[in-house]
Design an enzyme around this catalytic site. Structure first.
Site, mmCIF file in Angstrom:
data_model
loop_
_atom_site.group_PDB
_atom_site.id
_atom_site.type_symbol
_atom_site.label_atom_id
_atom_site.label_comp_id
_atom_site.label_asym_id
_atom_site.label_seq_id
_atom_site.Cartn_x
_atom_site.Cartn_y
_atom_site.Cartn_z
ATOM 1 N N HIS A 133 6.220 -19.724 -5.954
ATOM 2 C CA HIS A 133 6.586 -19.795 -4.535
ATOM 3 C C HIS A 133 5.370 -20.345 -3.785
ATOM 4 O O HIS A 133 4.227 -20.127 -4.204
ATOM 5 C CB HIS A 133 6.906 -18.363 -4.072
ATOM 6 C CG HIS A 133 7.466 -18.248 -2.692
ATOM 7 N ND1 HIS A 133 6.694 -18.347 -1.566
ATOM 8 C CD2 HIS A 133 8.740 -18.025 -2.261
ATOM 9 C CE1 HIS A 133 7.467 -18.178 -0.491
ATOM 10 N NE2 HIS A 133 8.711 -17.986 -0.890
ATOM 11 N N GLN A 213 9.991 -10.634 -6.320
ATOM 12 C CA GLN A 213 11.357 -10.664 -6.831
ATOM 13 C C GLN A 213 11.542 -9.695 -8.002
ATOM 14 O O GLN A 213 12.630 -9.639 -8.585
ATOM 15 C CB GLN A 213 11.733 -12.089 -7.287
ATOM 16 C CG GLN A 213 11.639 -13.124 -6.200
ATOM 17 C CD GLN A 213 12.732 -12.984 -5.145
ATOM 18 O OE1 GLN A 213 13.726 -12.270 -5.327
ATOM 19 N NE2 GLN A 213 12.555 -13.664 -4.022
ATOM 20 N N LYS A 236 12.683 -7.308 0.798
ATOM 21 C CA LYS A 236 13.591 -7.705 -0.288
ATOM 22 C C LYS A 236 14.054 -6.483 -1.092
ATOM 23 O O LYS A 236 14.846 -6.608 -2.016
ATOM 24 C CB LYS A 236 12.905 -8.718 -1.216
ATOM 25 C CG LYS A 236 12.565 -10.047 -0.545
ATOM 26 C CD LYS A 236 11.936 -10.993 -1.541
ATOM 27 C CE LYS A 236 11.198 -12.150 -0.877
ATOM 28 N NZ LYS A 236 12.067 -13.086 -0.182
ATOM 29 N N CYS A 374 11.190 -22.737 -0.944
ATOM 30 C CA CYS A 374 9.721 -22.585 -0.900
ATOM 31 C C CYS A 374 9.108 -22.818 -2.278
ATOM 32 O O CYS A 374 8.162 -22.109 -2.668
ATOM 33 C CB CYS A 374 9.315 -21.214 -0.373
ATOM 34 S SG CYS A 374 9.885 -20.904 1.302
#
Lengths: 416, 150
Positions: A133, A213, A236, A374
């Site tokens: 990212h 993530q 997230k 991104c």
């Protein structure tokens, strides 16, 4: 691994009941039920988190670590309690190794400016991977530009897996720092971070792992990984926006100079000079996002009660179902087919631009992301300008996937 | 907003421009060329023009872009033949008014009025703006254009 938070909880959650705890999922978009498949971008929030934030403002709002009154004590306890909860959640012994930040981007920038910048010299290298990212590339580039060092990237294969042997070969004496994502936000690839950390340790190269993530979707034990820095974001993982964590080994935190200056991070201030607080307060200048961390602490308790093992298993079921159904669409190509992957599916449909697909899916109530996510270097590797990305969470249903597939059929009829 | 508010954006007329764009390809002789690129969303196009006394005599484009960008570029080519820079700037201002919803129809825009629905889709306006921004850049002797901020 001994944390009770990581032990499976029986019986398995009733996932359809769990879904009802997320009020936003009840709404419609363009008159259709919402199929929210943009979880890698941000997650939705359960009632418990929303209520915790609201209750904080209604009953306990005060600044932390400053006043002696009761409210301030309560606010401080809640804020510091969130730090402890987060430390336990990621398998870290000391919560004093957790710097609370505004998100992963602030965490990587803190490491870039406070840790890396003073250590880089002309000719040095920072090793990343092609799948990073921008938040795990650009801060290192900025540090490199100031010092004459450069960022180099280890390659991936067409399935979207890091070529580990190449990564290890590239860990030359020139490399002064390495930064790798735990799970790719575009491909879903789960990287072998424990092996990567072992190779970096052998060569005394500090390693940062971007867990943005990973932490929301699987059990993560940072101590077992053996890296030097681990960063992740709260929004997230069912928490509020503007919250994040940098975990770092104590020896590094102690060696790092302050990055932001201001209140809360000092010991004593004179006009000519100041002395600074110990970590982690040294890196937390100014009033923090107190309510945000109260919400994040509640989010962690919520996820822990569901069980991260169970969340991972549930999302794997959804991933298998979604990939199988998406392959029914003529001309659809999935980008990222790693053997170990999280529930993130990037795809292209021949003859249809990702933005047109995303707009047409939106009209059918399906929220996906389109664009470069991104991750420009990754788009360049695959030679595509943009992809659509459906990313799943435990509160999704097979019906959400069915809605996506039906909407894709309709969109393709129009575009292709 | 119901679905009827959106589908006109993808009406057959525009889809046809996307399938079979007008003035697609290269010019044999070009006086100016500009490359439009919205890196964040992945839209790219190249516009070539040939001018006579400051007026556009010929126009060609190629794009790897969404329906919106491609259809605007296709319609634009037919619309701008004979225009000079001042006329282009008026066209651009009128287009901006319909994109932002401050005007429903503008006579100068002709078929470009079909994009008035974008007033409801702020995130896609930059796609519509890219061809005209690229054409204006080419007329001004610049080689690159983008309609993404920052």
């Amino acid at each position: 691994m001994n944390s009770p938070m990581h032990q499976p909880i029986a019986p398995a959650p009733d996932w359809s009941r769990v879904r009802t705890e997320f009020p936003l999922l009840k709404r419609t978009v363009y008159g259709r039920p919402l199929a929210y498949l943009d979880n890698a971008n941000t997650s939705q929030k359960p009632d418990r988190v929303i209520d915790a934030v609201s209750q904080f403002f209604r009953e306990r709002n005060a600044n932390v670590s400053r006043a002696v009154h009761a409210l301030s004590e309560e606010a401080t306890n809640l804020y510091e309690g969130a730090r402890s909860t987060l430390a336990e959640f990621i398998g870290v012994q000391s919560d004093q190794e957790l710097v609370l930040t505004s998100g992963t981007t602030m965490a990587t920038n803190l490491v870039a400016y406070s840790f890396l910048l003073p250590r880089l010299k002309p000719g040095d290298q920072v090793l990343v991977t092609t799948m990073e990212h921008h938040a795990n590339i650009v801060p290192w580039q900025l540090a490199c530009e100031r010092t004459g060092a450069k960022v180099v990237a280890a390659p991936i294969n067409q399935r979207g897996e890091l070529i580990l042997e190449r990564f290890v070969e590239m860990l030359t004496p020139k490399v002064k720092f390495a930064a790798v994502t735990h799970v790719s936000n575009v491909l879903g690839t789960i990287n072998p971070v424990t092996e990567i950390a072992r190779e970096c340790r052998r060569r005394s190269i500090p390693l940062l792992v971007d867990g943005s993530q990973a932490v929301p979707h699987m059990p993560v034990n940072v101590s077992a990984i053996g890296c030097d820095f681990y960063a992740f974001t709260g929004h997230k993982m069912c928490g509020p926006t503007g919250t994040g964590v940098l975990w770092a080994r104590r020896k590094w935190l102690e060696a790092m100079p302050p990055f932001f200056g201001g209140g809360d991070m000092i010991r004593e201030v004179h006009i000519e000079s100041s002395t600074f607080a110990d970590p982690p307060q040294r890196f937390e200048a100014g009033t923090p996002n107190i309510a945000g961390f109260v919400g994040l602490g509640e989010a962690v308790r919520y996820l822990s009660e569901l069980g991260m093992d169970r969340i991972r298993a549930r999302e794997q079921e959804l991933l298998v179902y979604a990939q199988e159904r998406l392959r029914e669409i003529p001309g659809l190509r999935i980008i990222g087919e790693a053997r170990h992957k999280a529930a993130v599916i990037s795809f292209l449909v021949e003859g249809a631009h990702a933005h047109d697909l995303a707009t047409l899916l939106d009209l059918e109530g399906v929220a996906v992301r389109s664009g470069h996510h991104c991750a420009h270097p990754l788009m360049q590797f695959y030679g595509v300008p943009a992809t659509c990305r459906a990313s799943l969470a435990f509160y999704n249903r097979c019906e959400d996937v069915d809605q996506l597939v039906a909407a894709l059929h309709k969109a393709c009829k129009l575009l292709v | 907003m119901g679905q009827s508010g959106v589908l006109p954006l993808y009406r057959e007329q525009l889809l046809e421009h996307n399938r079979v764009p007008h003035r697609w390809g290269d010019l044999d002789v070009a006086d100016a060329c500009a490359h439009g690129r919205n890196a964040l969303c992945g839209d790219e196009l190249r516009i070539e023009i040939c001018c006579n006394s400051g007026r556009i005599r010929d126009y060609a484009f190629e794009a790897e872009a969404c329906v919106i960008t491609t259809a605007v570029a296709s319609i634009l080519g037919d619309r701008v033949i004979g225009m000079d820079m001042a006329a282009l700037e008026l066209l651009q201002k009128a287009f901006e008014r319909i994109l932002c919803g401050s005007s429903g129809q503008e006579p100068v825009l002709g078929e470009l009025n079909a994009f008035a629905e974008l007033a409801q889709f702020p995130a896609r306006r930059k796609c519509a703006r890219l061809p005209l921004a690229t054409l204006v850049a080419a007329m001004a002797g610049q080689h690159v254009a983008t309609t993404e901020e920052g």
